[in-house]
Design a protein around this motif. Sequence first.
Motif, PDB file in Angstrom:
ATOM      1  N   GLN A 104       0.817  -1.209   0.000  1.00 42.48           N
ATOM      2  CA  GLN A 104       0.000   0.000   0.000  1.00 42.48           C
ATOM      3  C   GLN A 104       0.855   1.265   0.000  1.00 42.48           C
ATOM      4  O   GLN A 104       0.387   2.322   0.407  1.00 42.48           O
ATOM      5  CB  GLN A 104      -0.919   0.002   1.229  1.00 42.48           C
ATOM      6  CG  GLN A 104      -1.855  -1.182   1.316  1.00 42.48           C
ATOM      7  CD  GLN A 104      -2.856  -1.208   0.174  1.00 42.48           C
ATOM      8  OE1 GLN A 104      -3.385  -0.177  -0.220  1.00 42.48           O
ATOM      9  NE2 GLN A 104      -3.092  -2.386  -0.379  1.00 42.48           N
ATOM     10  N   ALA A 105       2.094   1.154  -0.446  1.00 40.89           N
ATOM     11  CA  ALA A 105       3.005   2.294  -0.365  1.00 40.89           C
ATOM     12  C   ALA A 105       2.643   3.380  -1.380  1.00 40.89           C
ATOM     13  O   ALA A 105       2.135   3.102  -2.471  1.00 40.89           O
ATOM     14  CB  ALA A 105       4.443   1.840  -0.571  1.00 40.89           C
ATOM     15  N   SER A 106       2.954   4.614  -0.997  1.00 39.89           N
ATOM     16  CA  SER A 106       2.808   5.760  -1.886  1.00 39.89           C
ATOM     17  C   SER A 106       4.202   6.336  -2.124  1.00 39.89           C
ATOM     18  O   SER A 106       4.911   6.676  -1.171  1.00 39.89           O
ATOM     19  CB  SER A 106       1.897   6.812  -1.247  1.00 39.89           C
ATOM     20  OG  SER A 106       1.736   7.922  -2.104  1.00 39.89           O
ATOM     21  N   VAL A 107       4.611   6.434  -3.378  1.00 36.06           N
ATOM     22  CA  VAL A 107       5.990   6.776  -3.734  1.00 36.06           C
ATOM     23  C   VAL A 107       6.000   7.987  -4.662  1.00 36.06           C
ATOM     24  O   VAL A 107       5.180   8.087  -5.581  1.00 36.06           O
ATOM     25  CB  VAL A 107       6.687   5.577  -4.412  1.00 36.06           C
ATOM     26  CG1 VAL A 107       8.112   5.936  -4.816  1.00 36.06           C
ATOM     27  CG2 VAL A 107       6.683   4.360  -3.492  1.00 36.06           C
ATOM     28  N   THR A 182      10.540   8.556  -1.527  1.00 37.87           N
ATOM     29  CA  THR A 182      10.792   9.253  -2.786  1.00 37.87           C
ATOM     30  C   THR A 182      11.959   8.546  -3.461  1.00 37.87           C
ATOM     31  O   THR A 182      12.803   7.942  -2.794  1.00 37.87           O
ATOM     32  CB  THR A 182      11.143  10.733  -2.579  1.00 37.87           C
ATOM     33  OG1 THR A 182      12.457  10.841  -1.989  1.00 37.87           O
ATOM     34  CG2 THR A 182      10.124  11.410  -1.668  1.00 37.87           C
ATOM     35  N   LEU A 183      11.991   8.601  -4.775  1.00 40.48           N
ATOM     36  CA  LEU A 183      13.142   8.044  -5.506  1.00 40.48           C
ATOM     37  C   LEU A 183      13.529   9.011  -6.604  1.00 40.48           C
ATOM     38  O   LEU A 183      12.737   9.859  -7.020  1.00 40.48           O
ATOM     39  CB  LEU A 183      12.847   6.650  -6.044  1.00 40.48           C
ATOM     40  CG  LEU A 183      11.638   6.387  -6.946  1.00 40.48           C
ATOM     41  CD1 LEU A 183      11.900   6.800  -8.385  1.00 40.48           C
ATOM     42  CD2 LEU A 183      11.279   4.905  -6.921  1.00 40.48           C
ATOM     43  N   CYS A 184      14.757   8.881  -7.083  1.00 38.27           N
ATOM     44  CA  CYS A 184      15.258   9.822  -8.079  1.00 38.27           C
ATOM     45  C   CYS A 184      16.458   9.231  -8.797  1.00 38.27           C
ATOM     46  O   CYS A 184      17.315   8.593  -8.182  1.00 38.27           O
ATOM     47  CB  CYS A 184      15.668  11.141  -7.398  1.00 38.27           C
ATOM     48  SG  CYS A 184      16.270  12.410  -8.546  1.00 38.27           S
ATOM     49  N   ASN A 185      16.500   9.456 -10.099  1.00 29.12           N
ATOM     50  CA  ASN A 185      17.679   9.150 -10.905  1.00 29.12           C
ATOM     51  C   ASN A 185      18.236  10.499 -11.365  1.00 29.12           C
ATOM     52  O   ASN A 185      17.847  11.006 -12.403  1.00 29.12           O
ATOM     53  CB  ASN A 185      17.292   8.280 -12.104  1.00 29.12           C
ATOM     54  CG  ASN A 185      18.495   7.865 -12.924  1.00 29.12           C
ATOM     55  OD1 ASN A 185      19.629   7.951 -12.481  1.00 29.12           O
ATOM     56  ND2 ASN A 185      18.254   7.421 -14.147  1.00 29.12           N
ATOM     57  N   PRO A 186      19.134  11.105 -10.587  1.00 26.38           N
ATOM     58  CA  PRO A 186      19.534  12.495 -10.846  1.00 26.38           C
ATOM     59  C   PRO A 186      20.468  12.609 -12.047  1.00 26.38           C
ATOM     60  O   PRO A 186      21.118  11.638 -12.448  1.00 26.38           O
ATOM     61  CB  PRO A 186      20.270  12.871  -9.559  1.00 26.38           C
ATOM     62  CG  PRO A 186      20.851  11.590  -9.075  1.00 26.38           C
ATOM     63  CD  PRO A 186      19.837  10.535  -9.418  1.00 26.38           C
ATOM     64  N   VAL A 247       7.366  12.533   4.687  1.00 22.32           N
ATOM     65  CA  VAL A 247       8.032  11.469   3.925  1.00 22.32           C
ATOM     66  C   VAL A 247       8.810  10.583   4.892  1.00 22.32           C
ATOM     67  O   VAL A 247       9.566  11.086   5.738  1.00 22.32           O
ATOM     68  CB  VAL A 247       8.987  12.056   2.863  1.00 22.32           C
ATOM     69  CG1 VAL A 247       9.720  10.935   2.131  1.00 22.32           C
ATOM     70  CG2 VAL A 247       8.224  12.940   1.875  1.00 22.32           C
ATOM     71  N   LEU A 248       8.637   9.277   4.754  1.00 22.77           N
ATOM     72  CA  LEU A 248       9.369   8.353   5.613  1.00 22.77           C
ATOM     73  C   LEU A 248      10.821   8.212   5.162  1.00 22.77           C
ATOM     74  O   LEU A 248      11.740   8.395   5.952  1.00 22.77           O
ATOM     75  CB  LEU A 248       8.682   6.981   5.610  1.00 22.77           C
ATOM     76  CG  LEU A 248       9.353   5.891   6.448  1.00 22.77           C
ATOM     77  CD1 LEU A 248       9.383   6.285   7.917  1.00 22.77           C
ATOM     78  CD2 LEU A 248       8.637   4.554   6.264  1.00 22.77           C
ATOM     79  N   TRP A 249      11.022   7.883   3.889  1.00 21.92           N
ATOM     80  CA  TRP A 249      12.365   7.694   3.344  1.00 21.92           C
ATOM     81  C   TRP A 249      12.534   8.537   2.077  1.00 21.92           C
ATOM     82  O   TRP A 249      11.750   8.419   1.148  1.00 21.92           O
ATOM     83  CB  TRP A 249      12.626   6.232   2.979  1.00 21.92           C
ATOM     84  CG  TRP A 249      12.858   5.320   4.144  1.00 21.92           C
ATOM     85  CD1 TRP A 249      11.989   4.410   4.658  1.00 21.92           C
ATOM     86  CD2 TRP A 249      14.052   5.212   4.925  1.00 21.92           C
ATOM     87  NE1 TRP A 249      12.554   3.748   5.721  1.00 21.92           N
ATOM     88  CE2 TRP A 249      13.830   4.221   5.903  1.00 21.92           C
ATOM     89  CE3 TRP A 249      15.289   5.865   4.893  1.00 21.92           C
ATOM     90  CZ2 TRP A 249      14.800   3.853   6.843  1.00 21.92           C
ATOM     91  CZ3 TRP A 249      16.258   5.512   5.828  1.00 21.92           C
ATOM     92  CH2 TRP A 249      16.004   4.516   6.782  1.00 21.92           C
ATOM     93  N   ALA A 291      19.568   6.384   1.134  1.00 24.44           N
ATOM     94  CA  ALA A 291      18.254   6.691   1.692  1.00 24.44           C
ATOM     95  C   ALA A 291      18.459   7.382   3.027  1.00 24.44           C
ATOM     96  O   ALA A 291      19.379   7.036   3.775  1.00 24.44           O
ATOM     97  CB  ALA A 291      17.440   5.409   1.870  1.00 24.44           C
ATOM     98  N   TRP A 292      17.615   8.361   3.305  1.00 23.17           N
ATOM     99  CA  TRP A 292      17.723   9.053   4.592  1.00 23.17           C
ATOM    100  C   TRP A 292      16.323   9.364   5.122  1.00 23.17           C
ATOM    101  O   TRP A 292      15.362   9.527   4.377  1.00 23.17           O
ATOM    102  CB  TRP A 292      18.565  10.318   4.467  1.00 23.17           C
ATOM    103  CG  TRP A 292      18.017  11.401   3.591  1.00 23.17           C
ATOM    104  CD1 TRP A 292      17.304  12.507   3.965  1.00 23.17           C
ATOM    105  CD2 TRP A 292      18.166  11.512   2.151  1.00 23.17           C
ATOM    106  NE1 TRP A 292      16.994  13.288   2.891  1.00 23.17           N
ATOM    107  CE2 TRP A 292      17.509  12.703   1.764  1.00 23.17           C
ATOM    108  CE3 TRP A 292      18.791  10.726   1.179  1.00 23.17           C
ATOM    109  CZ2 TRP A 292      17.461  13.124   0.427  1.00 23.17           C
ATOM    110  CZ3 TRP A 292      18.731  11.119  -0.140  1.00 23.17           C
ATOM    111  CH2 TRP A 292      18.071  12.307  -0.508  1.00 23.17           C
ATOM    112  N   SER A 293      16.250   9.392   6.443  1.00 27.99           N
ATOM    113  CA  SER A 293      14.990   9.670   7.120  1.00 27.99           C
ATOM    114  C   SER A 293      15.255  10.609   8.291  1.00 27.99           C
ATOM    115  O   SER A 293      16.324  10.554   8.917  1.00 27.99           O
ATOM    116  CB  SER A 293      14.346   8.370   7.623  1.00 27.99           C
ATOM    117  OG  SER A 293      13.140   8.636   8.320  1.00 27.99           O
TER     118      SER A 293
END
Length: 309
Positions: A104-107, A182-186, A247-249, A291-293
């Motif tokens: 059920q994750a939201s990304v 959140t994710l990213c390919n910078p 945001v968690l991560w 990853a950071w929180s």
Amino acid sequence: MNRKPGLHPRNRHQHRYDFAALKQSCPALASYVRLSPQGEETVDFADPQAVKTLNQALLAHFYGVKHWAIPDGFLCPPVPGRADYLHHLADLLAEGNGGALPTQASVLDIGVGANCIYPLIGQHEYGWRFTGSETHDEAFRSAQAIIEGNPGLSRFIRLRRQKRADAIFEGIIHKNELYDATLCNPPFHDSAQSAQAGSERKRRNLGLGESAALNFGGQQQELWCEGGEVAFISKMIAESKNFSRQVLWFTSLVSKGDNLPALYRVLQQTGAVKVVKKEMSQGQKQSRFIAWSFQNDAQRERWAQNRFR
């Protein structure tokens, strides 16, 4: 079949491509398949159209994506590597969820691109909901066309246009919204010249002339920015502090391991409570994401209890 070394155990691309199955899922691939010197079916990976059609076949066969097209010159992503990021991200979310993979994750995908690759794979593999941000008008239209061309995806994937070139999360994460990751390919080059030099190296490795098109493509905003990935990710880290409770991560790919110490310093200065590095490997290619929180162990556990169970 031979297993590809290093890929995540849940990655669907562990073995050599089954071209018979891929051609059945995407008949257009047949015109690009040829025999290698060893007598095995393959495609010309120096041919941009062949690589794009192979991606269409992979997405159709493994992920149920029946419509996928990107404009010429935009980044054509390696599907197995993109899938690896998502599988390792799922493991990270599972660590705070009693080891259970969340469904059920939201990304939030920062810079979803014309290809919309992370939401396509992540929605199919885990049922996650995605928001994709994008600054480039043509890339936005392409990603939207992919979503609209595959019935049912619009229930799980939405796009938001980033109107501020100097912002990453501002204007995208709305008040009272929560994201599990959140994710990213910078963009990882620091200048157009650096990006051009990298392209020339890849041309030489593929045995191509200077006038040949690159098989992977890429627009300026996809390949380089001033200061390179350290500057981009450092800005992302600084801005993430403002969304520490929503945001968690936060995560991002880091193309060069040598850039990690500088990023760790920024994370420490920003007050990140937890920092994790996930190593990934696709054959000879090594990659990673950080990853950071800003939430402690107890807070992350409560988050998972409220969101995933």
